[in-house]
Write a protein that holds these residues in place. Structure first.
Motif, mmCIF file in Angstrom:
data_model
loop_
_atom_site.group_PDB
_atom_site.id
_atom_site.type_symbol
_atom_site.label_atom_id
_atom_site.label_comp_id
_atom_site.label_asym_id
_atom_site.label_seq_id
_atom_site.Cartn_x
_atom_site.Cartn_y
_atom_site.Cartn_z
ATOM 1 N N MET A 235 0.852 -1.211 0.000
ATOM 2 C CA MET A 235 0.000 0.000 0.000
ATOM 3 C C MET A 235 0.882 1.254 0.000
ATOM 4 N N THR A 236 0.559 2.203 -0.849
ATOM 5 C CA THR A 236 1.310 3.448 -0.909
ATOM 6 C C THR A 236 0.958 4.310 0.292
ATOM 7 N N THR A 237 1.972 4.803 0.998
ATOM 8 C CA THR A 237 1.762 5.622 2.188
ATOM 9 C C THR A 237 1.852 7.109 1.838
ATOM 10 N N MET A 238 1.435 7.955 2.785
ATOM 11 C CA MET A 238 1.580 9.393 2.603
ATOM 12 C C MET A 238 3.044 9.770 2.422
ATOM 13 N N SER A 239 3.908 9.083 3.143
ATOM 14 C CA SER A 239 5.338 9.350 3.003
ATOM 15 C C SER A 239 5.819 9.041 1.590
ATOM 16 N N ASP A 240 5.347 7.922 1.019
ATOM 17 C CA ASP A 240 5.709 7.573 -0.360
ATOM 18 C C ASP A 240 5.211 8.631 -1.341
ATOM 19 N N LEU A 241 3.965 9.058 -1.153
ATOM 20 C CA LEU A 241 3.384 10.047 -2.063
ATOM 21 C C LEU A 241 4.070 11.403 -1.925
ATOM 22 N N LEU A 242 4.497 11.732 -0.713
ATOM 23 C CA LEU A 242 5.231 12.973 -0.524
ATOM 24 C C LEU A 242 6.553 12.933 -1.281
ATOM 25 N N ALA A 243 7.206 11.781 -1.281
ATOM 26 C CA ALA A 243 8.461 11.638 -2.033
ATOM 27 C C ALA A 243 8.218 11.804 -3.532
ATOM 28 N N VAL A 244 7.110 11.266 -4.034
ATOM 29 C CA VAL A 244 6.766 11.439 -5.447
ATOM 30 C C VAL A 244 6.541 12.919 -5.750
ATOM 31 N N ALA A 245 5.785 13.585 -4.883
ATOM 32 C CA ALA A 245 5.505 15.002 -5.090
ATOM 33 C C ALA A 245 6.791 15.827 -5.081
ATOM 34 N N GLN A 246 7.709 15.483 -4.204
ATOM 35 C CA GLN A 246 8.990 16.189 -4.152
ATOM 36 C C GLN A 246 9.743 16.028 -5.471
ATOM 37 N N GLY A 247 9.737 14.814 -6.007
ATOM 38 C CA GLY A 247 10.412 14.583 -7.277
ATOM 39 C C GLY A 247 9.797 15.391 -8.407
ATOM 40 N N ALA A 248 8.471 15.455 -8.429
ATOM 41 C CA ALA A 248 7.786 16.236 -9.463
ATOM 42 C C ALA A 248 8.120 17.713 -9.353
ATOM 43 N N VAL A 249 8.133 18.224 -8.131
ATOM 44 C CA VAL A 249 8.381 19.650 -7.916
ATOM 45 C C VAL A 249 9.858 19.993 -8.108
ATOM 46 N N ASP A 250 10.767 19.051 -7.814
ATOM 47 C CA ASP A 250 12.191 19.277 -8.099
ATOM 48 C C ASP A 250 12.383 19.660 -9.564
ATOM 49 N N ALA A 251 11.825 18.852 -10.448
ATOM 50 C CA ALA A 251 11.979 19.097 -11.884
ATOM 51 C C ALA A 251 11.257 20.374 -12.299
ATOM 52 N N ALA A 252 10.085 20.613 -11.728
ATOM 53 C CA ALA A 252 9.315 21.809 -12.069
ATOM 54 C C ALA A 252 10.060 23.075 -11.664
ATOM 55 N N SER A 253 10.631 23.078 -10.470
ATOM 56 C CA SER A 253 11.359 24.245 -9.997
ATOM 57 C C SER A 253 12.576 24.537 -10.873
ATOM 58 N N HIS A 254 13.245 23.485 -11.286
ATOM 59 C CA HIS A 254 14.392 23.649 -12.191
ATOM 60 C C HIS A 254 13.939 24.281 -13.506
ATOM 61 N N LEU A 255 12.798 23.849 -14.018
ATOM 62 C CA LEU A 255 12.269 24.425 -15.256
ATOM 63 C C LEU A 255 11.958 25.910 -15.092
ATOM 64 N N VAL A 256 11.354 26.281 -13.973
ATOM 65 C CA VAL A 256 11.009 27.691 -13.750
ATOM 66 C C VAL A 256 12.273 28.543 -13.733
ATOM 67 N N ARG A 257 13.316 28.050 -13.075
ATOM 68 C CA ARG A 257 14.548 28.834 -12.973
ATOM 69 C C ARG A 257 15.262 28.981 -14.304
ATOM 70 N N ARG A 258 15.237 27.941 -15.130
ATOM 71 C CA ARG A 258 16.074 27.980 -16.334
ATOM 72 C C ARG A 258 15.316 28.388 -17.594
ATOM 73 N N THR A 259 13.999 28.467 -17.545
ATOM 74 C CA THR A 259 13.210 28.784 -18.738
ATOM 75 C C THR A 259 12.914 30.270 -18.789
ATOM 76 N N ALA A 260 13.356 30.923 -19.838
ATOM 77 C CA ALA A 260 13.067 32.344 -20.002
ATOM 78 C C ALA A 260 11.590 32.541 -20.297
ATOM 79 N N VAL A 261 11.031 33.584 -19.699
ATOM 80 C CA VAL A 261 9.640 33.924 -19.999
ATOM 81 C C VAL A 261 9.616 34.592 -21.369
#
Length: 266
Positions: free
Chosen positions: A1-27
């Protein structure tokens, strides 16, 4: 069973990549999205990336993004909710108060949230029962019980259709707060407002709107840090609420009394 801790780790991974995109992508491309609202190429790229990442990692969970709407298992009991850039106007004008906001809803409940502020290098996160942290440090709301010592975040004024009518209540709110609190701050990001209530940098925040993508993550984080998150009538905040109000518990009664004149207005 997937736990909240597991899902939080997934969310962190998704946001890691998203934050990198925001920093490096010119508007580059800024498009109108209704009157005086906007969407940029960054919003779209981040949402596409996060949606694809979560579809790979959690195909059993649905997805709802501000720009593209629903995807995946739209009737699943769990739904990711994303604002790819909360504070798009700030980003487009090179104001660093913007962030990626990813929440997880189970029915009417905000179960988990990750908010990353790429240009401030701050990461806020929480999951039900696991507490809230910022850059690894435990979060707790400020123990304030004096309205006169409170710094309050205020949501943006309305734009577009019926803005003048909708802003009557917002202007009344500003007047009520200005007479009682220490300072009012309009930061231009609901995610930051809620995260900073959680961290004690704000004592309360009020948004007379309730877009789920704006607040899902922040509601989870604020509640795990001890904030009361309520609707304008004082009932617990839900996706169907008219407003999003987060306040440190010591101010909840005084704040509810202060906002009482707004409850019966449209």
């Amino acid at each position: 069973m997937t736990t909240m801790s597991d899902l939080l780790a997934v969310a962190q991974g998704a946001v890691d990549a998203a934050s990198h995109l925001v920093r490096r992508t010119a508007v580059g491309q800024v498009e109108a999205k209704g009157e005086r609202d906007m969407v940029t190429n960054v919003d779209r790229e981040v949402e596409e990336h996060v949606r694809a990442f979560l579809a790979r990692e959690t195909p059993e969970i649905g997805f709802f993004g501000e720009e593209g709407g629903q995807a995946g298992r739209t009737t699943a009991p769990l739904q990711w909710v994303l604002d790819p850039v909360d504070g798009t106007a700030n980003l487009a004008h090179k104001i660093p108060l913007c962030g990626v906001s990813l929440g997880l809803m189970q029915g009417q409940e905000a179960m988990l949230g990750v908010i990353d502020l790429p240009f401030l290098h701050e990461r806020y996160q929480a999951a039900r029962g696991l507490g809230a942290t910022a850059n690894g440090q435990r979060l707790q709301v400020r123990p304030n019980s004096e309205l006169g010592e409170a710094i309050v975040g205020l949501g943006d004024y309305a734009v577009g259709e019926q803005a003048a009518e909708r802003n009557e209540k917002r202007l009344a709110l500003t007047q009520l707060l200005a007479a009682k609190v220490l300072r009012i701050r309009m930061l231009g990001s609901a995610a930051i407002d809620l995260a900073w209530v959680a961290s004690g940098q704000l004592d309360a925040c009020v948004a007379l709107s309730n877009h789920l993508w704006d607040v899902a993550a922040g509601v989870a984080i604020a509640r795990e840090a001890g904030a009361c998150v309520i609707d304008l009538d004082g009932t617990p905040h839900t996706p169907s609420s008219r407003a999003t109000i987060a306040v440190t518990p010591g101010l909840e009664r005084a704040f509810a009394a202060l906002l009482n004149p707004l409850r019966d207005t449209t």
